[in-house]
Design a protein around this motif. Structure first.
Motif, short mmCIF file in Angstrom:
data_model
loop_
_atom_site.label_atom_id
_atom_site.label_comp_id
_atom_site.label_asym_id
_atom_site.label_seq_id
_atom_site.Cartn_x
_atom_site.Cartn_y
_atom_site.Cartn_z
N UNK A 81 59.30 19.99 45.03
CA UNK A 81 58.61 18.72 45.26
C UNK A 81 59.49 17.76 46.05
N UNK A 100 59.81 28.01 47.33
CA UNK A 100 59.86 28.15 45.87
C UNK A 100 60.44 29.50 45.48
N UNK A 153 59.59 18.80 49.60
CA UNK A 153 58.34 18.43 50.29
C UNK A 153 58.35 16.94 50.65
N UNK A 160 41.53 23.19 45.94
CA UNK A 160 42.24 22.66 47.12
C UNK A 160 41.44 22.87 48.38
N UNK A 180 52.83 29.90 39.89
CA UNK A 180 53.65 31.04 40.33
C UNK A 180 54.72 31.32 39.28
N UNK A 214 50.54 25.33 42.79
CA UNK A 214 50.93 26.65 43.26
C UNK A 214 52.28 27.06 42.69
N UNK A 215 53.24 26.14 42.72
CA UNK A 215 54.59 26.47 42.24
C UNK A 215 54.59 26.68 40.73
N UNK A 220 53.91 14.16 46.28
CA UNK A 220 53.80 15.60 46.44
C UNK A 220 52.35 15.99 46.20
N UNK A 221 51.76 16.78 47.10
CA UNK A 221 50.35 17.13 46.93
C UNK A 221 50.13 18.01 45.71
N UNK A 247 48.28 20.56 45.38
CA UNK A 247 48.27 22.00 45.63
C UNK A 247 49.66 22.59 45.51
N UNK A 248 50.67 21.79 45.91
CA UNK A 248 52.03 22.31 45.90
C UNK A 248 52.50 22.48 44.47
N UNK A 249 52.28 21.43 43.64
CA UNK A 249 52.71 21.51 42.25
C UNK A 249 51.97 22.63 41.53
#
Lengths: 171, 169
Positions: free
Chosen positions: B12, B48, B15, A117, A158, A154-155, A147-148, A150-152
């Protein structure tokens, strides 16, 4: 400040974004931002409005890029080289750290995603600075709701890490 | 939800619904696109982790508060004094005229374009000089040869029209 009308709030937000609020006014407005959704939304709208006006002016003025002075282009190249150099340094550092440290089972995927990223952001920044600044390409906005990655990443990582941790605790 | 975290699909969705507005808000507070991106990422990581504790009816307000706190943390970490920063969130000078497509949608540009067309030539000039050319109100007043109050009044009236066009909040 809760008694402010929407027009007053828009005006204050514009002044805040434009860097014109000073001293106590600035402090009071920032306190408002901590608690008032309307004030936050007004700031967001002031930023969007400013950027949209710039876009429109660029369209009207056409070739903005060509009017830029030569020193600007030199600075652009210099900043592009700096960003590329930084990205390379981080990549080397990450590789070196991976060699030095024992393999980590839980978070290694997330580290890779974050490094990717970071490099992608640097590339995007160069592309955004170097690209044509005038015309609006409708395709540019095609994925605006997507949705970027990086977000998917990271989540998902996690949650995978948490699941692993829980499994280890149960074992 | 059993794990005490929001589902990735829910994050998502949050966002997609609020990402652009939050990024714009963070740009306004931090005046730096990189820091705004960093704070936005932290905000959604927090969403999250503990977004399930927020009331779905007021989730936008919750996200704004988290974003604001993340921005303040980042600002302290970077030791930036907001009061000393003259830099403007939308940066109108040609050296940084790139517009963040993560913040701005094509339909917003079209709305503002329509709004600009409704302005009087005097208002339009003030808007261009203030936002695009990044001149102070005092500089604009001097350039146009009109009182400072007149410039501010024109700007305020223009903003009302443009904000109405861009959408109420």
């Amino acid at each position: 400040m809760n008694h402010l009308s929407p027009a007053d709030l828009d005006w204050l937000a514009f002044q805040y974004v434009a860097g014109e609020l000073q001293g106590p006014e600035l402090e009071v407005f920032e306190q408002l931002l901590a608690t008032d959704d309307r004030a936050c939304a007004a700031v967001a709208q002031a930023v969007q409005l400013g950027q949209a006006v710039i876009r429109c002016e660029q369209q009207d003025n056409h070739v903005v890029t060509d009017r830029r002075p030569a020193p600007y282009r030199l600075r652009l190249w210099r900043s592009a080289l700096t960003v590329a150099g930084s990205a390379l340094s981080v990549a080397v550092l990450v590789s070196w750290l991976n060699l030095q440290s024992p393999p980590r089972e839980l978070a290694s995927g997330r580290d890779t995603a974050l490094a990717a990223l970071w490099v992608q952001n640097a590339d995007d920044e160069i592309a955004q600075e170097a690209g044509p600044a005038v015309s609006i390409d409708a395709n540019e906005f095609e994925d605006e709701d997507a949705v970027p990655a990086w977000l998917l990443a990271a989540v998902t990582e996690e949650q995978a890490a948490d699941a692993d941790r829980e499994r280890v605790m149960q074992d | 939800m059993d794990s005490g975290q929001l589902d990735p699909a829910d994050v998502a969705q949050l966002y997609a619904r609020h990402g652009a507005e939050l990024k714009a808000f963070l740009m306004g507070v931090l005046r730096n696109a990189d820091w705004a991106t960093e704070a936005l990422q932290s905000t959604f990581v927090k969403a999250a982790e503990s977004g399930h504790t927020a009331d779905p009816q007021t989730i936008k307000g919750w996200l704004f508060r988290v974003a604001y706190n993340e921005a303040m943390l980042l600002r302290r970490r970077q030791s930036v004094d907001h009061r000393a920063t003259r830099k403007i969130a939308w940066q109108a000078n040609p050296e940084s005229a790139a517009v963040d497509s993560e913040v701005l949608r094509q339909e917003d540009v079209e709305r503002v374009q329509r709004g600009l067309e409704t302005l009087s030539p005097e208002q339009r000039t003030v808007v261009r000089l203030r936002i695009y050319e990044d001149k102070t109100f005092a500089e604009i007043a001097e350039e146009l040869g009109v009182p400072l109050g007149t410039v501010v009044t024109r700007m305020r009236a223009a903003l009302q029209k443009l904000n109405r066009e861009l959408g109420d909040h």
